[in-house]
Design a protein around this motif. Structure first.
Motif, PDB file in Angstrom:
ATOM      1  N   ALA A  54       0.829  -1.207   0.000  1.00  0.00           N
ATOM      2  CA  ALA A  54       0.000   0.000   0.000  1.00  0.00           C
ATOM      3  C   ALA A  54       0.864   1.257   0.000  1.00  0.00           C
ATOM      4  N   SER A  55       2.012   1.190   0.684  1.00  0.00           N
ATOM      5  CA  SER A  55       2.901   2.357   0.674  1.00  0.00           C
ATOM      6  C   SER A  55       3.447   2.608  -0.723  1.00  0.00           C
ATOM      7  N   TYR A  56       3.738   1.535  -1.465  1.00  0.00           N
ATOM      8  CA  TYR A  56       4.193   1.695  -2.844  1.00  0.00           C
ATOM      9  C   TYR A  56       3.084   2.293  -3.707  1.00  0.00           C
ATOM     10  N   ALA A  57       1.850   1.834  -3.493  1.00  0.00           N
ATOM     11  CA  ALA A  57       0.730   2.358  -4.273  1.00  0.00           C
ATOM     12  C   ALA A  57       0.547   3.854  -4.025  1.00  0.00           C
ATOM     13  N   ASN A  58       0.645   4.266  -2.779  1.00  0.00           N
ATOM     14  CA  ASN A  58       0.508   5.694  -2.474  1.00  0.00           C
ATOM     15  C   ASN A  58       1.631   6.511  -3.106  1.00  0.00           C
ATOM     16  N   THR A  59       2.823   5.938  -3.144  1.00  0.00           N
ATOM     17  CA  THR A  59       3.953   6.638  -3.750  1.00  0.00           C
ATOM     18  C   THR A  59       3.733   6.839  -5.241  1.00  0.00           C
ATOM     19  N   TYR A  60       3.320   5.780  -5.933  1.00  0.00           N
ATOM     20  CA  TYR A  60       3.082   5.895  -7.374  1.00  0.00           C
ATOM     21  C   TYR A  60       1.935   6.852  -7.675  1.00  0.00           C
ATOM     22  N   ALA A  61       0.882   6.787  -6.863  1.00  0.00           N
ATOM     23  CA  ALA A  61      -0.260   7.674  -7.092  1.00  0.00           C
ATOM     24  C   ALA A  61       0.138   9.135  -6.893  1.00  0.00           C
ATOM     25  N   GLY A  62       1.070   9.399  -5.990  1.00  0.00           N
ATOM     26  CA  GLY A  62       1.500  10.770  -5.758  1.00  0.00           C
ATOM     27  C   GLY A  62       2.487  11.278  -6.789  1.00  0.00           C
ATOM     28  N   LEU A  63       3.434  10.425  -7.208  1.00  0.00           N
ATOM     29  CA  LEU A  63       4.453  10.856  -8.156  1.00  0.00           C
ATOM     30  C   LEU A  63       3.963  10.853  -9.593  1.00  0.00           C
ATOM     31  N   TYR A  64       3.084   9.920  -9.932  1.00  0.00           N
ATOM     32  CA  TYR A  64       2.621   9.774 -11.311  1.00  0.00           C
ATOM     33  C   TYR A  64       1.089   9.730 -11.324  1.00  0.00           C
ATOM     34  N   PRO A  65       0.454  10.854 -11.096  1.00  0.00           N
ATOM     35  CA  PRO A  65      -1.015  10.853 -10.967  1.00  0.00           C
ATOM     36  C   PRO A  65      -1.760  10.648 -12.279  1.00  0.00           C
ATOM     37  N   THR A  66      -1.141  10.922 -13.421  1.00  0.00           N
ATOM     38  CA  THR A  66      -1.836  10.810 -14.704  1.00  0.00           C
ATOM     39  C   THR A  66      -1.351   9.590 -15.475  1.00  0.00           C
ATOM     40  N   ALA A  67      -2.187   9.134 -16.395  1.00  0.00           N
ATOM     41  CA  ALA A  67      -1.843   7.970 -17.207  1.00  0.00           C
ATOM     42  C   ALA A  67      -0.621   8.241 -18.078  1.00  0.00           C
ATOM     43  N   ASP A  68      -0.489   9.463 -18.590  1.00  0.00           N
ATOM     44  CA  ASP A  68       0.662   9.790 -19.434  1.00  0.00           C
ATOM     45  C   ASP A  68       1.964   9.707 -18.649  1.00  0.00           C
ATOM     46  N   GLU A  69       1.952  10.200 -17.421  1.00  0.00           N
ATOM     47  CA  GLU A  69       3.167  10.154 -16.596  1.00  0.00           C
ATOM     48  C   GLU A  69       3.533   8.717 -16.245  1.00  0.00           C
ATOM     49  N   ARG A  70       2.517   7.894 -15.962  1.00  0.00           N
ATOM     50  CA  ARG A  70       2.806   6.491 -15.656  1.00  0.00           C
ATOM     51  C   ARG A  70       3.307   5.757 -16.898  1.00  0.00           C
ATOM     52  N   ALA A  71       2.758   6.098 -18.046  1.00  0.00           N
ATOM     53  CA  ALA A  71       3.226   5.467 -19.288  1.00  0.00           C
ATOM     54  C   ALA A  71       4.678   5.833 -19.571  1.00  0.00           C
ATOM     55  N   ALA A  72       5.037   7.087 -19.314  1.00  0.00           N
ATOM     56  CA  ALA A  72       6.428   7.503 -19.510  1.00  0.00           C
ATOM     57  C   ALA A  72       7.342   6.793 -18.527  1.00  0.00           C
ATOM     58  N   TYR A  73       6.900   6.643 -17.292  1.00  0.00           N
ATOM     59  CA  TYR A  73       7.698   5.909 -16.297  1.00  0.00           C
ATOM     60  C   TYR A  73       7.872   4.451 -16.725  1.00  0.00           C
ATOM     61  N   LEU A  74       6.798   3.855 -17.211  1.00  0.00           N
ATOM     62  CA  LEU A  74       6.866   2.463 -17.661  1.00  0.00           C
ATOM     63  C   LEU A  74       7.843   2.313 -18.815  1.00  0.00           C
ATOM     64  N   ALA A  75       7.779   3.228 -19.780  1.00  0.00           N
ATOM     65  CA  ALA A  75       8.665   3.135 -20.936  1.00  0.00           C
ATOM     66  C   ALA A  75      10.115   3.392 -20.565  1.00  0.00           C
ATOM     67  N   GLY A  76      10.354   4.283 -19.609  1.00  0.00           N
ATOM     68  CA  GLY A  76      11.723   4.661 -19.290  1.00  0.00           C
ATOM     69  C   GLY A  76      12.385   3.820 -18.236  1.00  0.00           C
ATOM     70  N   THR A  77      11.614   3.302 -17.258  1.00  0.00           N
ATOM     71  CA  THR A  77      12.232   2.638 -16.118  1.00  0.00           C
ATOM     72  C   THR A  77      11.654   1.259 -15.847  1.00  0.00           C
ATOM     73  N   ALA A  78      10.353   1.157 -15.659  1.00  0.00           N
ATOM     74  CA  ALA A  78       9.750  -0.095 -15.210  1.00  0.00           C
ATOM     75  C   ALA A  78       9.956  -1.230 -16.198  1.00  0.00           C
ATOM     76  N   SER A  79      10.156  -0.906 -17.494  1.00  0.00           N
ATOM     77  CA  SER A  79      10.370  -1.946 -18.497  1.00  0.00           C
ATOM     78  C   SER A  79      11.847  -2.210 -18.766  1.00  0.00           C
ATOM     79  N   ASN A  80      12.736  -1.558 -18.009  1.00  0.00           N
ATOM     80  CA  ASN A  80      14.166  -1.810 -18.168  1.00  0.00           C
ATOM     81  C   ASN A  80      14.474  -3.264 -17.829  1.00  0.00           C
ATOM     82  N   PRO A  81      15.221  -3.997 -18.663  1.00  0.00           N
ATOM     83  CA  PRO A  81      15.463  -5.424 -18.418  1.00  0.00           C
ATOM     84  C   PRO A  81      16.066  -5.725 -17.058  1.00  0.00           C
TER      85      PRO A  81
END
Length: 557
Positions: A54-81
């Motif tokens: 839940a703490s991770y969920a709150n962090t993501y919701a605060g840092l990346y509140p919009t779908a575009d920001e989360r998509a950019a995070y996914l493309a740049g970091t979360a999908s890194n091998p």
């Protein structure tokens, strides 16, 4: 007396072979005994692990509140091998999907706790002689293993329910939260059952833990290899490795992304098969024996065992080697993923502005490296506590009194163990720093500059680790019955570090953790004063441990 020559034990076994009802006689009483012994540790690790996602969920919701920001995070970091290999795949850019990936190592932690809990209440009890005393009463042949498994299963189910409830309370969808909680719980069930089987294979609790941890490590390596190729199930030809690893099943179930509920059958079936092997083995071996016979030692002891330090080295060397190799591999993975951290600012204007004031995207990489090394330090503190408590284990096993009846003094004997309590964490953190520096240096083409810098950052964590190890040693020397409370202190430090900011705790509460006082040495000006103060505190705790150990009774049970 060996179980092979003990007619009472054989008679007790024959009396309990009559029916399945008598085979489980006494299970409830043993469960209550286990719950009483673990009445502090079980609630702590359940509550702590339940609130982390839940703490991770709150962090993501605060840092990346919009779908575009989360998509950019996914493309740049979360999908890194490298990140996918470490944490697992990510299916989509929703807050829930990103939370599941961020909590990828939770399954590893839950599995470790599950198998260690079962080994503690089965093989460790047998090795200490308490299982033989209980077996002289009206106790079914399956009762010991069943009680340990049922308590651990129940703890994992409770963990799963609380995890799901907390995630729903954090605003995440109910179906994905229930699926994620179930996956976490069933992972714990799988490795609790593996621990039950490992307890039947060897004569020592240490050997059983080694087999169980080895199986867990193999599962992690298989998942890492299967997920290393990409995210979202695009691991390529090696993706099948994740499907043969119990640590990969929950992630492949796609929580918060069109859940595959049938995947939850895999851990259930696996646990059933392992249990069907463990139960027959548990009654076909002799009490105190294992499936694998113990290896006979040399006829005479080597020169290295002539003193207490040589004996301590013999007892601690396997553990030190295993932790060192594990921290080295972890450092390589963490260092390889660090270069991608700077890409997380893409598409997030607010975070980009913050990072610009702090020094650009490189500042985010520095923060990532500092944060991961802090988490590594918490794991190293677990090793330090474990090394300190080994002295207590030797005492309760009855192996200390004969040694102290010789010319060996109490202080020399305990000091020999405390050497590894201090040396071990320093070695593993140094190796973690070196490996992280090597991997990160290769990614930014500056090994010569990053290697010594990250080695220093790893060693900067050592004094805080020593404080917790010193506290564990003090409990062994002063209040041995409560020495297990050192794990509760470590859990509290983890809670303060991970959730202190989210819960907006007062700084005075955060200062209770020694890790709060560790300076951030990467990319910032820092002072050695906190490190000196932490080292002095650790030295004081160790000195008190030696003094109090010399004045109390041995053994204290």
């Amino acid at each position: 007396m060996s179980a092979r020559t003990e007619p009472g034990h054989r008679a007790s076994q024959s009396r309990t072979r009559g029916s399945s009802a008598t085979a489980f006689t006494g299970t409830g009483h043993l469960m209550r005994l286990i719950l009483r012994r673990d009445r502090v540790l079980l609630p702590i690790w359940i509550l702590l692990l339940a609130v982390l996602p839940a703490s991770y969920a709150n962090t993501y919701a605060g840092l990346y509140p919009t779908a575009d920001e989360r998509a950019a995070y996914l493309a740049g970091t979360a999908s890194n091998p490298s990140i996918v290999a470490l944490l697992g795949p990510v299916y989509g850019d929703s807050v829930g999907a990103l939370t599941v990936q961020r909590a990828g190592l939770l399954a590893l932690i839950v599995g470790l706790i599950g198998l260690l809990t079962v080994v503690r209440h089965t093989r460790a009890e047998e090795e200490a002689g308490r299982r033989e005393l209980l077996g002289a009463t009206v106790l079914g042949r399956y009762a010991g293993l069943t009680a340990a498994l049922l308590v651990t299963y129940a703890a994992n189910v409770l963990l799963g329910l609380l995890t799901a409830g907390v995630l729903v309370a954090a605003g995440l969808p109910g179906a994905g939260s229930v699926f994620f909680g179930a996956g976490v719980a069933l992972t714990g069930v799988v490795f609790a059952t593996v621990g039950g089987l490992a307890a039947q294979l060897t004569e020592s609790a240490g050997g059983a833990r080694g087999i169980g941890v080895g199986a867990l490590a193999l599962a992690f390596v298989l998942r890492l290899g299967g997920d290393a190729g990409g995210s979202g199930g695009t691991g390529g030809s090696a993706e099948w490795l994740s499907w043969v690893s119990p640590l990969g099943w929950a992630a492949r179930g796609r929580a918060y992304a069109d859940e595959r509920w049938w995947v939850l059958l895999l851990p259930v079936l696996f646990s059933a098969v392992v249990a069907l092997v463990a139960y027959p083995v548990s009654v076909r071996r002799d009490l105190g024996a294992g499936v694998f016979p113990s290896r006979l030692g040399p006829a005479t002891a080597g020169a290295g065992l002539a003193g207490p330090f040589g004996l301590a080295w013999r007892l601690h060397r396997g553990q030190l080697l295993g932790w060192t190799v594990g921290f080295g591999l972890l450092g390589l993975v963490l260092g390889g993923a660090a270069d991608a951290a700077g890409d997380a600012v893409q598409g997030n204007q607010q975070l980009a502005e913050i990072m610009s004031r702090l020094g650009g995207s490189s500042a985010l990489a520095e923060a990532y490296l500092g944060g991961t090394l802090s988490l590594t330090a918490l794991a190293a503190a677990g090793y330090g506590i474990q090394a300190a408590l080994r002295a207590r284990a030797e005492e309760t096993a009855g192996r200390v009194e004969p040694l102290l009846a010789t010319a060996v003094s109490r202080a020399r004997w305990l000091a020999a163990h405390l050497v590894f309590t201090l040396l071990g964490p320093a070695v593993v953190l140094a190796v973690a720093g070196l490996a992280t520096g090597l991997a990160y240096g290769l990614s930014v083409s500056d090994v010569g500059g990053e290697l010594p810098r990250l080695l220093g950052a790893g060693l900067a964590q050592v004094p805080a680790v020593w404080v917790l190890a010193g506290l564990a040693a003090l409990l062994v020397g002063w209040l041995p019955r409560f020495s297990g409370g050192a794990w509760a202190v470590l859990a509290g430090c983890l809670l303060l570090g991970q959730l202190g900011a989210v819960l907006e705790l007062d700084q005075s509460a955060l200062d209770l953790s020694p890790f709060t006082h560790t300076p951030q040495v990467l990319g910032q000006d820092w002072s050695a004063t906190p490190l000196a103060a932490l080292t002095a505190a650790a030295a004081a705790l160790l000195t008190l441990a030696l003094l109090t150990f010399q004045k109390r009774d041995i053994p204290t049970l």
